[in-house]
Design an enzyme around this catalytic site. Structure first.
Site, PDB file in Angstrom:
ATOM      1  N   SER A 275       0.840  -1.199   0.000  1.00  0.00           N
ATOM      2  CA  SER A 275       0.000   0.000   0.000  1.00  0.00           C
ATOM      3  C   SER A 275       0.874   1.247   0.000  1.00  0.00           C
ATOM      4  O   SER A 275       2.065   1.180   0.266  1.00  0.00           O
ATOM      5  CB  SER A 275      -0.879   0.011   1.246  1.00  0.00           C
ATOM      6  OG  SER A 275      -0.101   0.402   2.365  1.00  0.00           O
ATOM      7  N   LYS A 276       0.236   2.367  -0.281  1.00  0.00           N
ATOM      8  CA  LYS A 276       1.018   3.593  -0.335  1.00  0.00           C
ATOM      9  C   LYS A 276       1.592   3.927   1.042  1.00  0.00           C
ATOM     10  O   LYS A 276       2.629   4.548   1.158  1.00  0.00           O
ATOM     11  CB  LYS A 276       0.192   4.731  -0.916  1.00  0.00           C
ATOM     12  CG  LYS A 276      -0.703   5.479   0.019  1.00  0.00           C
ATOM     13  CD  LYS A 276      -1.324   6.638  -0.750  1.00  0.00           C
ATOM     14  CE  LYS A 276      -1.912   7.696   0.152  1.00  0.00           C
ATOM     15  NZ  LYS A 276      -3.024   7.284   0.982  1.00  0.00           N
ATOM     16  N   ARG A 277       0.912   3.456   2.083  1.00  0.00           N
ATOM     17  CA  ARG A 277       1.433   3.705   3.434  1.00  0.00           C
ATOM     18  C   ARG A 277       2.746   2.956   3.699  1.00  0.00           C
ATOM     19  O   ARG A 277       3.600   3.446   4.401  1.00  0.00           O
ATOM     20  CB  ARG A 277       0.384   3.366   4.488  1.00  0.00           C
ATOM     21  CG  ARG A 277      -0.096   4.620   5.200  1.00  0.00           C
ATOM     22  CD  ARG A 277      -1.398   4.428   5.876  1.00  0.00           C
ATOM     23  NE  ARG A 277      -2.453   4.275   4.891  1.00  0.00           N
ATOM     24  CZ  ARG A 277      -3.424   3.366   4.958  1.00  0.00           C
ATOM     25  NH1 ARG A 277      -3.470   2.528   5.961  1.00  0.00           N
ATOM     26  NH2 ARG A 277      -4.354   3.303   4.041  1.00  0.00           N
ATOM     27  N   ASP A 280       5.451   5.164   2.434  1.00  0.00           N
ATOM     28  CA  ASP A 280       5.745   6.283   3.338  1.00  0.00           C
ATOM     29  C   ASP A 280       6.564   5.800   4.527  1.00  0.00           C
ATOM     30  O   ASP A 280       7.541   6.418   4.929  1.00  0.00           O
ATOM     31  CB  ASP A 280       4.440   6.906   3.878  1.00  0.00           C
ATOM     32  CG  ASP A 280       3.666   7.603   2.776  1.00  0.00           C
ATOM     33  OD1 ASP A 280       4.261   7.836   1.712  1.00  0.00           O
ATOM     34  OD2 ASP A 280       2.470   7.885   2.980  1.00  0.00           O
ATOM     35  N   TYR A 299       2.808  12.101  -2.958  1.00  0.00           N
ATOM     36  CA  TYR A 299       3.238  10.707  -2.938  1.00  0.00           C
ATOM     37  C   TYR A 299       4.490  10.611  -3.800  1.00  0.00           C
ATOM     38  O   TYR A 299       4.519  11.169  -4.888  1.00  0.00           O
ATOM     39  CB  TYR A 299       2.173   9.779  -3.540  1.00  0.00           C
ATOM     40  CG  TYR A 299       0.813   9.815  -2.894  1.00  0.00           C
ATOM     41  CD1 TYR A 299       0.636  10.289  -1.598  1.00  0.00           C
ATOM     42  CD2 TYR A 299      -0.300   9.358  -3.579  1.00  0.00           C
ATOM     43  CE1 TYR A 299      -0.615  10.304  -1.011  1.00  0.00           C
ATOM     44  CE2 TYR A 299      -1.558   9.366  -2.997  1.00  0.00           C
ATOM     45  CZ  TYR A 299      -1.707   9.850  -1.717  1.00  0.00           C
ATOM     46  OH  TYR A 299      -2.945   9.865  -1.152  1.00  0.00           O
TER      47      TYR A 299
END
Ligand code: GLU
Length: 518
Positions: A275-277, A280, A299
């Protein structure tokens, strides 16, 4: 008759394209190009609630950066084609602009008994849902509930037909057959069977916006665009039985595409979808290009983080596919030759950010000194440094083996452009001792007095010979000099550094460290 291979990438413009989406596009592209077929882009934007401005342009730009160039659907300027032409016979390629096409297919399904009109209002459906929940059940619009709801199956025609004109909130729903086994074949997963009793009556078309839902638009367009294989993410596998049934209901079985559902990309550690998390948290990009969302958060993109598109494509190709050999580096051309759906794995592919960096490092090493210098010059300019091109090229050649990204060149070699502003305390304490630096300053004098050609090749030998013949400690003396030139005890060889910065700058740096540390 052998049909011409035609595959499509059909993104919904609901946000930036995740790297998994780029991989889907890539596999479609490789599949088409290997067979001399067509790779088509179709924008599936029938869900206006999820439309995100800028997403479509982002998707096209991302594919273009990767070198995944469509044959149909997008023109040479990166615009989705709206007018039909010889090259783009199925235009428009944006489903919202094809809205006039779908209604007749929805009506056709009602006429053939495969679908029905549903008139339940949002409130009525909410009530039905609440009633089920009160009994601890989940509401499903299907064979068991449909006759107690308001639709063209449960109501007499004299009652429902006028509603088609008087109301604007009705839908067309698929009439899922009862207790029927749908037998499907997936190019990756093999044979799959499911009983229709587990499936619901999906909405196919909505009067409110006069638009089809994903399922209807997808099947109608794949049929009209003569798609031969549908290669898409695993999340669409649950929709496959409905899609099979829709092909049957339309009588299009003979030209139904073959299906391949690609495995998920998984988190680097633990379980679950990438996931994009994760990006990060662990500091790696999950998107091809930077994306600024409506809340002003950026992002990270591979492009802006300094990855080469060839490296990105190569690492994506290997996430879920293997060539069956040890080869890891593939150009796009080689991928087109080697790719095969038979070697796509069924299970998810764990993403490894270190491997992604490894790929970039490998591609960086394969680049010519000119290409790397061209990429490094703007970085230097942004630091206010306007250095001679040939000199920069010489530096690049010396340091490229140590870098993963072009931006690393600055971190590795800034001291070749600007004098160190300070000296690393730990290194200074360790090496800048009187017994060492008095010797190092003598070596500096030797360098300044050296009257041979001032190149690494002619200086290095005599310099080392000078230290050795005096029986001075080579490492300590060199580290003192490095401290003066680099500001730390690590860096290139002394002969490399002094011949690049030149005698004058060398003398200045020796004076500077003397003034500060002696
Ligand atoms: N529009 C769907 C998506 O966003 C396409 C699925 C398919 O390829 O059938 O992924």
């Amino acid at each position: 008759m052998e049909r011409r291979t035609r595959v499509r990438f059909a993104p919904s413009p609901t946000g930036p394209l995740h790297m998994g989406g780029v991989r889907t596009a890539l596999y479609n592209y490789l599949f088409a190009k290997q067979r001399g077929g067509d790779f088509i882009i179709r924008i599936e934007d029938t869900d206006s609630n999820r439309f995100v401005p800028g997403a479509e342009a982002y998707i096209i730009e991302a594919l273009n950066w990767c070198g995944i160039i469509p044959d149909e659907g997008v023109d040479g300027n990166g615009k989705v084609v709206e007018e039909a032409s010889e090259k783009h016979p199925h235009a428009p390629y944006r489903q919202s602009q094809r809205r006039g096409i779908y209604r007749k297919y929805a009506d056709q399904l009602v006429e053939s008994g495969n679908a029905y009109y549903a008139f339940d209002t949002a409130e009525e459906l909410n009530e039905a849902r609440a009633a089920c929940e009160a009994k601890g059940e989940t509401f499903i619009y299907n064979q068991t509930t449909r006759m107690s709801l308001r639709n063209s199956l449960s109501m007499p025609e004299s009652e429902w037909r006028p509603l088609l004109d008087s109301r604007t909130d009705w839908t067309v729903r698929f009439k899922m057959p009862e207790n029927t086994v749908v037998a499907m074949d997936d190019m990756i997963r093999g044979h799959v069977e499911i009983n229709t009793d587990t499936l619901d009556d999906k909405v196919l078309w909505k009067r409110a916006d006069e638009l089809p839902t994903y399922h209807l638009a997808n099947i109608v367009d794949d049929h009209l665009m003569e798609i031969t294989e549908v290669i898409r993410g695993e999340e669409w596998l649950p929709s496959l039985p409905l899609h099979y049934l829709l092909y049957q209901a339309f009588g299009w079985q003979d030209t139904m595409p073959r299906f391949a559902h690609l495995p998920l990309l998984l988190k680097p550690v633990g379980n679950g979808k990438l996931s994009k998390r994760d990006g990060d948290k662990m500091g790696f990009p999950v998107f091809p290009l930077n994306w600024l969302n409506s809340e002003g958060e950026t992002y990270h993109g591979y492009r802006e983080d300094g990855y080469f598109p060839e490296a990105f494509v190569n690492l994506l190709a290997m996430l879920g596919w293997n060539p069956g050999t040890e080869q890891e580096i593939f150009s796009m051309k080689e991928l087109i030759e080697a790719f095969s759906i038979d070697h796509v794995s069924k299970s998810g592919a764990k993403f490894n950010p270190d491997k992604a960096k490894w790929y970039n490092k490998e591609y960086l090493r394969m680049k010519s000194d000119e290409e790397l210098t061209d990429a490094f010059m703007p970085i230097l300019a942004s630091k206010g440094i306007n250095e001679d091109y040939d000199k920069v090229k010489k530096i690049v050649a010396l340091i490229k083996e140590r870098a993963t990204f072009v931006a690393d060149f600055w971190d590795i070699a800034s001291y070749l452009f600007v004098a160190p502003a300070e000296y690393a305390e730990k290194d200074a304490n360790k090496f800048w001792k009187e017994e060492n630096y008095t010797l190092a300053l003598k070596v500096a004098d030797f360098i300044l007095a050296f009257d041979g050609e001032f190149t690494k090749e002619s200086l290095e030998g005599p310099l080392e010979e000078y230290i050795r013949s005096n029986e001075w400690p080579m490492g300590k003396v060199m580290n003192c000099l490095r401290l003066a030139l680099v500001g730390a005890s690590s860096g290139l060889g002394i002969a490399d550094i002094v011949t690049i910065i030149g005698k004058e700058e060398f003398a200045r740096r020796i004076e500077a460290i003397k003034a500060k540390l002696c």
